[in-house]
Design a protein around this motif. Structure first.
Motif, PDB file in Angstrom:
ATOM      1  N   ASP A  17       0.825  -1.215   0.000  1.00  0.00           N
ATOM      2  CA  ASP A  17       0.000   0.000   0.000  1.00  0.00           C
ATOM      3  C   ASP A  17       0.860   1.266   0.000  1.00  0.00           C
ATOM      4  O   ASP A  17       0.497   2.256  -0.619  1.00  0.00           O
ATOM      5  CB  ASP A  17      -1.025  -0.012   1.148  1.00  0.00           C
ATOM      6  CG  ASP A  17      -0.426  -0.387   2.483  1.00  0.00           C
ATOM      7  OD1 ASP A  17       0.799  -0.598   2.565  1.00  0.00           O
ATOM      8  OD2 ASP A  17      -1.193  -0.471   3.464  1.00  0.00           O
ATOM      9  N   ALA A  21       0.548   4.192  -2.742  1.00  0.00           N
ATOM     10  CA  ALA A  21       0.240   5.560  -2.317  1.00  0.00           C
ATOM     11  C   ALA A  21       1.278   6.541  -2.853  1.00  0.00           C
ATOM     12  O   ALA A  21       0.942   7.647  -3.297  1.00  0.00           O
ATOM     13  CB  ALA A  21       0.176   5.632  -0.794  1.00  0.00           C
ATOM     14  N   VAL A  24       0.730   7.054  -6.560  1.00  0.00           N
ATOM     15  CA  VAL A  24      -0.472   7.860  -6.788  1.00  0.00           C
ATOM     16  C   VAL A  24      -0.153   9.347  -6.604  1.00  0.00           C
ATOM     17  O   VAL A  24      -0.591  10.186  -7.392  1.00  0.00           O
ATOM     18  CB  VAL A  24      -1.625   7.414  -5.853  1.00  0.00           C
ATOM     19  CG1 VAL A  24      -2.752   8.443  -5.824  1.00  0.00           C
ATOM     20  CG2 VAL A  24      -2.177   6.064  -6.290  1.00  0.00           C
ATOM     21  N   ARG A  25       0.648   9.663  -5.600  1.00  0.00           N
ATOM     22  CA  ARG A  25       1.023  11.077  -5.377  1.00  0.00           C
ATOM     23  C   ARG A  25       1.839  11.618  -6.554  1.00  0.00           C
ATOM     24  O   ARG A  25       1.655  12.759  -6.974  1.00  0.00           O
ATOM     25  CB  ARG A  25       1.806  11.224  -4.067  1.00  0.00           C
ATOM     26  CG  ARG A  25       0.908  11.172  -2.833  1.00  0.00           C
ATOM     27  CD  ARG A  25       1.662  11.644  -1.588  1.00  0.00           C
ATOM     28  NE  ARG A  25       2.757  10.738  -1.242  1.00  0.00           N
ATOM     29  CZ  ARG A  25       2.638   9.683  -0.449  1.00  0.00           C
ATOM     30  NH1 ARG A  25       1.469   9.390   0.098  1.00  0.00           N
ATOM     31  NH2 ARG A  25       3.670   8.914  -0.186  1.00  0.00           N
ATOM     32  N   MET A  51     -10.932   2.880  -5.554  1.00  0.00           N
ATOM     33  CA  MET A  51      -9.798   3.202  -4.660  1.00  0.00           C
ATOM     34  C   MET A  51      -8.855   4.200  -5.331  1.00  0.00           C
ATOM     35  O   MET A  51      -8.410   5.165  -4.707  1.00  0.00           O
ATOM     36  CB  MET A  51      -9.004   1.944  -4.297  1.00  0.00           C
ATOM     37  CG  MET A  51      -9.831   0.783  -3.810  1.00  0.00           C
ATOM     38  SD  MET A  51     -10.729   1.155  -2.295  1.00  0.00           S
ATOM     39  CE  MET A  51     -11.699  -0.339  -2.130  1.00  0.00           C
ATOM     40  N   THR A  52      -8.547   3.947  -6.602  1.00  0.00           N
ATOM     41  CA  THR A  52      -7.642   4.842  -7.336  1.00  0.00           C
ATOM     42  C   THR A  52      -8.234   6.242  -7.390  1.00  0.00           C
ATOM     43  O   THR A  52      -7.549   7.231  -7.131  1.00  0.00           O
ATOM     44  CB  THR A  52      -7.404   4.321  -8.765  1.00  0.00           C
ATOM     45  OG1 THR A  52      -6.876   2.993  -8.689  1.00  0.00           O
ATOM     46  CG2 THR A  52      -6.426   5.199  -9.519  1.00  0.00           C
ATOM     47  N   ASP A  55      -8.102   8.062  -3.926  1.00  0.00           N
ATOM     48  CA  ASP A  55      -6.762   8.502  -3.518  1.00  0.00           C
ATOM     49  C   ASP A  55      -6.185   9.537  -4.483  1.00  0.00           C
ATOM     50  O   ASP A  55      -5.588  10.514  -4.063  1.00  0.00           O
ATOM     51  CB  ASP A  55      -5.815   7.292  -3.433  1.00  0.00           C
ATOM     52  CG  ASP A  55      -6.162   6.403  -2.246  1.00  0.00           C
ATOM     53  OD1 ASP A  55      -6.858   6.887  -1.319  1.00  0.00           O
ATOM     54  OD2 ASP A  55      -5.742   5.227  -2.246  1.00  0.00           O
ATOM     55  N   ARG A  58      -7.810  13.083  -4.219  1.00  0.00           N
ATOM     56  CA  ARG A  58      -7.436  13.773  -2.983  1.00  0.00           C
ATOM     57  C   ARG A  58      -5.981  14.211  -2.971  1.00  0.00           C
ATOM     58  O   ARG A  58      -5.602  15.112  -2.237  1.00  0.00           O
ATOM     59  CB  ARG A  58      -7.750  12.900  -1.760  1.00  0.00           C
ATOM     60  CG  ARG A  58      -9.243  12.888  -1.469  1.00  0.00           C
ATOM     61  CD  ARG A  58      -9.566  12.036  -0.281  1.00  0.00           C
ATOM     62  NE  ARG A  58      -9.192  10.636  -0.518  1.00  0.00           N
ATOM     63  CZ  ARG A  58      -9.285   9.689   0.389  1.00  0.00           C
ATOM     64  NH1 ARG A  58      -9.709   9.983   1.603  1.00  0.00           N
ATOM     65  NH2 ARG A  58      -8.963   8.454   0.096  1.00  0.00           N
ATOM     66  N   ALA A  59      -5.168  13.561  -3.802  1.00  0.00           N
ATOM     67  CA  ALA A  59      -3.756  13.959  -3.889  1.00  0.00           C
ATOM     68  C   ALA A  59      -3.556  15.110  -4.868  1.00  0.00           C
ATOM     69  O   ALA A  59      -2.488  15.701  -4.940  1.00  0.00           O
ATOM     70  CB  ALA A  59      -2.913  12.755  -4.302  1.00  0.00           C
ATOM     71  N   TYR A 160      -6.552  -3.266  -3.974  1.00  0.00           N
ATOM     72  CA  TYR A 160      -6.666  -1.867  -4.334  1.00  0.00           C
ATOM     73  C   TYR A 160      -7.791  -1.660  -5.367  1.00  0.00           C
ATOM     74  O   TYR A 160      -7.614  -0.991  -6.375  1.00  0.00           O
ATOM     75  CB  TYR A 160      -5.326  -1.331  -4.856  1.00  0.00           C
ATOM     76  CG  TYR A 160      -5.228   0.181  -4.788  1.00  0.00           C
ATOM     77  CD1 TYR A 160      -5.245   0.843  -3.564  1.00  0.00           C
ATOM     78  CD2 TYR A 160      -5.152   0.946  -5.950  1.00  0.00           C
ATOM     79  CE1 TYR A 160      -5.180   2.227  -3.498  1.00  0.00           C
ATOM     80  CE2 TYR A 160      -5.079   2.328  -5.892  1.00  0.00           C
ATOM     81  CZ  TYR A 160      -5.101   2.962  -4.667  1.00  0.00           C
ATOM     82  OH  TYR A 160      -5.039   4.326  -4.605  1.00  0.00           O
ATOM     83  N   THR A 172      -5.351  -3.918   0.738  1.00  0.00           N
ATOM     84  CA  THR A 172      -4.633  -2.650   0.547  1.00  0.00           C
ATOM     85  C   THR A 172      -3.403  -2.830  -0.331  1.00  0.00           C
ATOM     86  O   THR A 172      -2.953  -1.892  -0.978  1.00  0.00           O
ATOM     87  CB  THR A 172      -4.212  -2.037   1.903  1.00  0.00           C
ATOM     88  OG1 THR A 172      -3.418  -2.996   2.595  1.00  0.00           O
ATOM     89  CG2 THR A 172      -5.423  -1.672   2.727  1.00  0.00           C
TER      90      THR A 172
END
Ligand code: XMP
Ligand code: MG
Length: 184
Positions: A17, A21, A24-25, A51-52, A55, A58-59, A160, A172
């Motif tokens: 995870d 993460a 993704v950022r 999920m993608t 996240d 929000r990033a 995910y 996760t």
């Protein structure tokens, strides 16, 4: 749920995870840079991209709105049928909008080729694709994918958001399944 909670169900973990993460950022920052000053309409493909989408958006720092489509290309199994059906369409008109399709995984590319063609006919200003995972060896429909989380081997993966027979979406990590899961 982590892979270590039920280790007997998984063959190996491809990404933890934390790795997901962090990637993704990075992708979110790339999208922010590319769309500076524009409002993005993010179109998530249910259910896998939940999920993608959650996240990724929000990033991001860009203004965005969200809509969802549901299509079917797979049954309960692990092979693409090549048949794409719209099970749930967008709720709003997309004419003139900048669309970013958010997808969990690109396997053959059939689902997304169909989706892009379908959305293009509605006259958006632009359409780009973000796929969290892609299997380059499986692609039969070449697609212009602007954002990819990870290119992965041609194996069936879960977690995910990705499922096997609707299970493991809440894992996760991203992992391959142990053979006994397919055979049970
Ligand atoms: P195509 O072949 O159209 O397939 O690119 C895309 C859709 O197939 C599902 N898919 C998977 N689902 N693990 C999954 O849980 C996988 O390894 C996998 N490969 C493909 C997925 O729904 C995707 O949208
Ligand atoms: Mg999907």
């Amino acid at each position: 749920m982590r892979a270590s909670d039920i280790p007997e169900d998984f063959d190996r973990v491809l990404y933890t995870d934390e790795q997901v993460a962090s990637r993704v950022r990075e992708v979110a920052a790339q999208i922010d840079a590319d769309y500076a000053g524009r409002e993005i309409l993010m179109v998530g493909v249910l259910n896998g991209a939940v999920m993608t989408m959650a996240d990724l958006c929000r990033a991001m720092k860009s203004h965005m709105s969200m809509d969802w489509m549901a299509v079917s290309s797979y049954g309960a199994g692990t092979k693409s049928s090549g048949v794409v059906r719209i099970l749930k369409d967008l709720t709003k008109d997309i004419e003139g909008r900048d669309i970013l399709i958010v997808e969990d995984i690109i396997d053959t590319g059939l689902t997304l080729s169909y989706l892009v063609q379908n959305l293009r006919s509605r006259n958006p200003n632009s359409i780009e694709i973000m796929a969290m995972f892609r299997k380059p060896e499986a692609v039969t429909c070449p697609l212009d994918v602007k954002y990819v989380g990870f290119d992965i081997p041609n194996e069936f993966v879960v977690g995910y958001g990705l499922d096997y027979a609707d299970k493991y979406r809440n894992l996760t990590d991203v992992a391959t399944l142990a053979p006994h899961v397919y055979n049970s």
